[in-house]
Design an enzyme around this catalytic site. Structure first.
Site, PDB file in Angstrom:
ATOM      1  CG  HIS A   1      -2.029  -0.958   1.102  1.00 62.24           C
ATOM      2  ND1 HIS A   1      -3.238  -0.607   0.580  1.00 62.24           N
ATOM      3  CD2 HIS A   1      -2.089  -2.263   1.386  1.00 62.24           C
ATOM      4  CE1 HIS A   1      -4.015  -1.673   0.561  1.00 62.24           C
ATOM      5  NE2 HIS A   1      -3.343  -2.696   1.038  1.00 62.24           N
TER       6      HIS A   1
ATOM      7  CE1 TYR B   1      -5.186   3.745   8.715  1.00 65.99           C
ATOM      8  CE2 TYR B   1      -5.729   3.751  11.045  1.00 65.99           C
ATOM      9  CZ  TYR B   1      -4.970   3.276   9.999  1.00 65.99           C
ATOM     10  OH  TYR B   1      -3.988   2.337  10.237  1.00 65.99           O
TER      11      TYR B   1
ATOM     12  N   PRO C   1      -4.248   0.240  18.941  1.00 67.97           N
ATOM     13  CG  PRO C   1      -6.132  -0.976  18.328  1.00 67.97           C
ATOM     14  CD  PRO C   1      -5.467  -0.358  19.502  1.00 67.97           C
TER      15      PRO C   1
ATOM     16  CE  LYS D   1       4.026   3.298  13.525  1.00 69.98           C
ATOM     17  NZ  LYS D   1       4.448   2.895  12.205  1.00 69.98           N
TER      18      LYS D   1
ATOM     19  CE1 TYR E   1      -1.243   3.949   9.376  1.00 73.76           C
ATOM     20  CE2 TYR E   1       0.075   2.743   7.767  1.00 73.76           C
ATOM     21  CZ  TYR E   1      -1.075   2.873   8.526  1.00 73.76           C
ATOM     22  OH  TYR E   1      -2.056   1.921   8.428  1.00 73.76           O
TER      23      TYR E   1
HETATM   24  P1  FAD Z   1       1.849 -12.114  21.536  1.00 74.28           P
HETATM   25  O1  FAD Z   1       1.416 -12.192  20.139  1.00 74.28           O
HETATM   26  O2  FAD Z   1       0.854 -11.756  22.593  1.00 74.28           O
HETATM   27  O3  FAD Z   1       2.485 -13.533  21.898  1.00 74.28           O
HETATM   28  C1  FAD Z   1       2.799 -13.905  23.235  1.00 74.28           C
HETATM   29  C2  FAD Z   1       2.719 -15.416  23.350  1.00 74.28           C
HETATM   30  O4  FAD Z   1       3.184 -15.794  24.633  1.00 74.28           O
HETATM   31  C3  FAD Z   1       1.303 -15.932  23.227  1.00 74.28           C
HETATM   32  O5  FAD Z   1       1.242 -16.927  22.234  1.00 74.28           O
HETATM   33  C4  FAD Z   1       0.980 -16.469  24.625  1.00 74.28           C
HETATM   34  O6  FAD Z   1       0.121 -17.598  24.583  1.00 74.28           O
HETATM   35  C5  FAD Z   1       2.382 -16.836  25.107  1.00 74.28           C
HETATM   36  N1  FAD Z   1       2.480 -16.906  26.576  1.00 74.28           N
HETATM   37  C6  FAD Z   1       1.932 -16.083  27.507  1.00 74.28           C
HETATM   38  N2  FAD Z   1       2.254 -16.493  28.745  1.00 74.28           N
HETATM   39  C7  FAD Z   1       3.030 -17.594  28.601  1.00 74.28           C
HETATM   40  C8  FAD Z   1       3.665 -18.486  29.524  1.00 74.28           C
HETATM   41  N3  FAD Z   1       3.566 -18.319  30.842  1.00 74.28           N
HETATM   42  N4  FAD Z   1       4.377 -19.523  29.023  1.00 74.28           N
HETATM   43  C9  FAD Z   1       4.502 -19.707  27.680  1.00 74.28           C
HETATM   44  N5  FAD Z   1       3.914 -18.899  26.767  1.00 74.28           N
HETATM   45  C10 FAD Z   1       3.193 -17.862  27.224  1.00 74.28           C
HETATM   46  N6  FAD Z   1      -1.840  -4.607  16.760  1.00 74.28           N
HETATM   47  C11 FAD Z   1      -2.070  -3.872  15.710  1.00 74.28           C
HETATM   48  O7  FAD Z   1      -1.160  -3.187  15.264  1.00 74.28           O
HETATM   49  N7  FAD Z   1      -3.300  -3.890  15.080  1.00 74.28           N
HETATM   50  C12 FAD Z   1      -4.329  -4.673  15.545  1.00 74.28           C
HETATM   51  O8  FAD Z   1      -5.402  -4.671  14.969  1.00 74.28           O
HETATM   52  C13 FAD Z   1      -4.120  -5.437  16.672  1.00 74.28           C
HETATM   53  N8  FAD Z   1      -5.120  -6.218  17.158  1.00 74.28           N
HETATM   54  C14 FAD Z   1      -4.869  -6.919  18.309  1.00 74.28           C
HETATM   55  C15 FAD Z   1      -5.888  -7.707  18.874  1.00 74.28           C
HETATM   56  C16 FAD Z   1      -5.673  -8.401  20.086  1.00 74.28           C
HETATM   57  C17 FAD Z   1      -6.812  -9.228  20.694  1.00 74.28           C
HETATM   58  C18 FAD Z   1      -4.408  -8.315  20.728  1.00 74.28           C
HETATM   59  C19 FAD Z   1      -4.158  -9.040  22.047  1.00 74.28           C
HETATM   60  C20 FAD Z   1      -3.394  -7.564  20.132  1.00 74.28           C
HETATM   61  C21 FAD Z   1      -3.618  -6.867  18.936  1.00 74.28           C
HETATM   62  N9  FAD Z   1      -2.601  -6.098  18.354  1.00 74.28           N
HETATM   63  C22 FAD Z   1      -2.842  -5.377  17.257  1.00 74.28           C
HETATM   64  C23 FAD Z   1      -1.261  -6.066  18.866  1.00 74.28           C
HETATM   65  C24 FAD Z   1      -0.357  -7.077  18.172  1.00 74.28           C
HETATM   66  O9  FAD Z   1      -1.111  -8.184  17.783  1.00 74.28           O
HETATM   67  C25 FAD Z   1       0.720  -7.406  19.167  1.00 74.28           C
HETATM   68  O10 FAD Z   1       1.505  -6.247  19.338  1.00 74.28           O
HETATM   69  C26 FAD Z   1       1.597  -8.604  18.799  1.00 74.28           C
HETATM   70  O11 FAD Z   1       0.834  -9.794  18.892  1.00 74.28           O
HETATM   71  C27 FAD Z   1       2.794  -8.692  19.728  1.00 74.28           C
HETATM   72  O12 FAD Z   1       3.459  -9.906  19.524  1.00 74.28           O
HETATM   73  P2  FAD Z   1       4.208 -10.637  20.711  1.00 74.28           P
HETATM   74  O13 FAD Z   1       4.881 -11.808  20.088  1.00 74.28           O
HETATM   75  O14 FAD Z   1       5.004  -9.656  21.489  1.00 74.28           O
HETATM   76  O15 FAD Z   1       3.054 -11.091  21.717  1.00 74.28           O
HETATM   77  C1  DHB Z   2      -4.902  -3.123  10.729  1.00 69.12           C
HETATM   78  C2  DHB Z   2      -4.873  -2.903  12.082  1.00 69.12           C
HETATM   79  C3  DHB Z   2      -4.565  -1.638  12.550  1.00 69.12           C
HETATM   80  O1  DHB Z   2      -4.512  -1.402  13.871  1.00 69.12           O
HETATM   81  C4  DHB Z   2      -4.302  -0.599  11.672  1.00 69.12           C
HETATM   82  O2  DHB Z   2      -4.043   0.639  12.159  1.00 69.12           O
HETATM   83  C5  DHB Z   2      -4.327  -0.843  10.320  1.00 69.12           C
HETATM   84  C6  DHB Z   2      -4.621  -2.112   9.854  1.00 69.12           C
HETATM   85  C7  DHB Z   2      -5.247  -4.479  10.232  1.00 69.12           C
HETATM   86  O3  DHB Z   2      -5.491  -5.362  11.068  1.00 69.12           O
HETATM   87  O4  DHB Z   2      -5.315  -4.662   9.007  1.00 69.12           O
END
Ligand code: FAD
Ligand code: DHB
Length: 391
Positions: A72, A201, A292, A296, A384
């Site tokens: 994009h 947005y 979100p 980021k 962004y």
């Molecule tokens: P996570 O993806 O949370 O992974 C952490 C992992 O650790 C999980 O699999 C969990 O099961 C595991 N874990 C936890 N505790 C333990 C333990 N004690 N032992 C072993 N494993 C464990 N960001 C955006 O930019 N746009 C979005 O639309 C967006 N939507 C989101 C929706 C939800 C419901 C959530 C929770 C987050 C969202 N985010 C979004 C944020 C983005 O998804 C996260 O920043 C990203 O997942 C971070 O990755 P991570 O690997 O740090 O953590």
């Molecule tokens: C998406 C999520 C976001 O938080 C955003 O700012 C843009 C796109 C997505 O899930 O596609």
């Protein structure tokens, strides 16, 4: 069991770290509390900065991303019946962003890691982290109902916001900074071709809406809802009606289709400092959360891991500890830039029913400024696509 780096959590941060370490010849064990299927189905983010695409390519995990990712070149800002497109390449020295679901990244990395024979264990929750202030940390976890121990040189806490790693840092060392918002996001995945080229947005007095996508046939849409909203109160017809109202633009229609996934995400800003203590290093959501808006969260997680993999690489190659010592400070500089940007995008685009009439008028004036001023659009665009420092 013994390894060099014990990685807790098979989200995008833990999986990518495991891959980058493997590519440098550094052994790790990855422990994940949930099952493989759960990890691969969880619908979350989808907008990747160029740097995130680059690190996945460098890891050798971007084949499908390169085939299926949607590049994009900007976003649409929509409000008060108007639509303004903000072009990224012309404002950022040619940079763009890519839409590719976080779930797809997770699937790709899990498949690659298992193919390469990684010690990646699902349904293996970590229960305790010990000895991080010495040089022989130990991680306790449960597998098949039996407690096991993993001895290691370092622990990488990639276990998300609710994990066990951050609380392992002594309370008198850890500082936390937090902001909550009077909103949440209701996100849906719908089997319908996106009704837009670039993401939209939209601000309206009914609340924020975002039209994103996952492929030429699948749309991803979000609605601002109350923080205590219940999915049971949001049948499909209400979701589509609200999306139509909030995204409305004369001459434009929103195509609708069956909803295949839905969920409500709370919004918060959170930072833990420092991101390391002794032999424990936090990465991704374990250390910081952004609302979100601005996409980021995932990108920050990937950026942390790239810095951490380099630092471990230097340590295991030559014993150099500068990278590890600088890890927290290096990451926090990027984290705080993204924290501010996400907070800024969130307050710019959401409707706060508790705000004063003055604040609301000032917010609309701000939106008009962002959509009118070349300087403001440049600033939005450079943040962004992922802000980079000159030096
Ligand atoms: P996570 O993806 O949370 O992974 C952490 C992992 O650790 C999980 O699999 C969990 O099961 C595991 N874990 C936890 N505790 C333990 C333990 N004690 N032992 C072993 N494993 C464990 N960001 C955006 O930019 N746009 C979005 O639309 C967006 N939507 C989101 C929706 C939800 C419901 C959530 C929770 C987050 C969202 N985010 C979004 C944020 C983005 O998804 C996260 O920043 C990203 O997942 C971070 O990755 P991570 O690997 O740090 O953590
Ligand atoms: C998406 C999520 C976001 O938080 C955003 O700012 C843009 C796109 C997505 O899930 O596609």
């Amino acid at each position: 069991m013994r390894t060099r780096v014990a990685i807790i959590g098979a989200g995008p941060a833990g999986l990518l770290l495991s891959q980058l370490l493997h590519n440098r010849g550094i052994d790790s064990v990855l422990l994940e509390a949930r099952g493989r299927e759960y990890c691969e189905q969880r619908q979350r983010a989808g907008m990747l900065e160029q740097a995130t695409v680059d690190v996945l390519r460098e890891a050798g995990a971007a084949d499908r991303l390169e085939r299926e990712g949607l590049v994009h070149h900007g976003i649409h800002l929509r409000f008060a019946g108007e639509n303004r497109h903000i072009d990224f390449p012309s404002r950022t020295g040619g940079r763009s962003v890519t839409v590719y679901g976080q779930t797809e990244i997770v699937k790709d990395l899990i498949a690659k890691r298992l193919d390469e024979g990684a010690r990646l264990y699902f349904d293996a929750p970590v229960t305790a982290i010990e000895g991080i202030d010495g040089d022989a940390p130990r991680v306790r976890f449960v597998r098949d109902g039996v407690e096991e121990t993993l001895d290691c040189d370092f622990v990488a806490g990639c276990d998300g916001f609710h994990g066990v790693s951050r609380p392992a840092i002594p309370a008198d060392v850890l500082r936390t900074y937090e902001r909550t918002y009077p909103f949440a996001w209701l996100g849906v995945l719908a089997d319908v071709a996106p009704s837009t080229d670039d993401l939209i947005y939209a601000y309206s007095e009914r609340g924020f809406a975002l039209h994103s996508m996952r492929s030429a046939r699948v749309s991803r849409l979000y609605l601002q809802v109350d923080p205590d909203a219940d999915l049971a109160d949001w049948p499909d017809e209400r979701i589509w009606a609200e999306l139509r109202e909030r995204l409305a633009l004369p001459g434009w229609t929103l195509d609708e289709g069956p909803i295949s996934d839905r969920g409500i995400t709370p919004m918060r800003s959170f930072v833990a400092e420092p991101m390391s203590f002794g032999r424990l290093f936090l990465a991704g959501d374990a250390a910081h959360i952004v609302p979100p808006t601005g996409a980021k969260g995932l990108n920050l997680a990937m950026a942390d891991v790239r810095v951490l993999a380099d630092a471990f690489g230097r340590w295991f190659e030559s014993g150099a500890r500068e990278g590890l010592d600088a890890y927290s400070e290096t990451c926090l500089r990027r984290v705080w830039r993204a924290e501010h940007f996400s907070y800024w995008m969130t307050t710019l685009l959401h409707h706060d029913s508790g705000a004063s009439a003055f604040d609301r008028r000032a917010q609309v004036a701000h939106l008009r400024y962002v959509a009118d001023s070349a300087a403001a659009m440049d600033s939005l665009a450079e943040n962004y696509v992922g802000y980079t420092w000159a030096q």
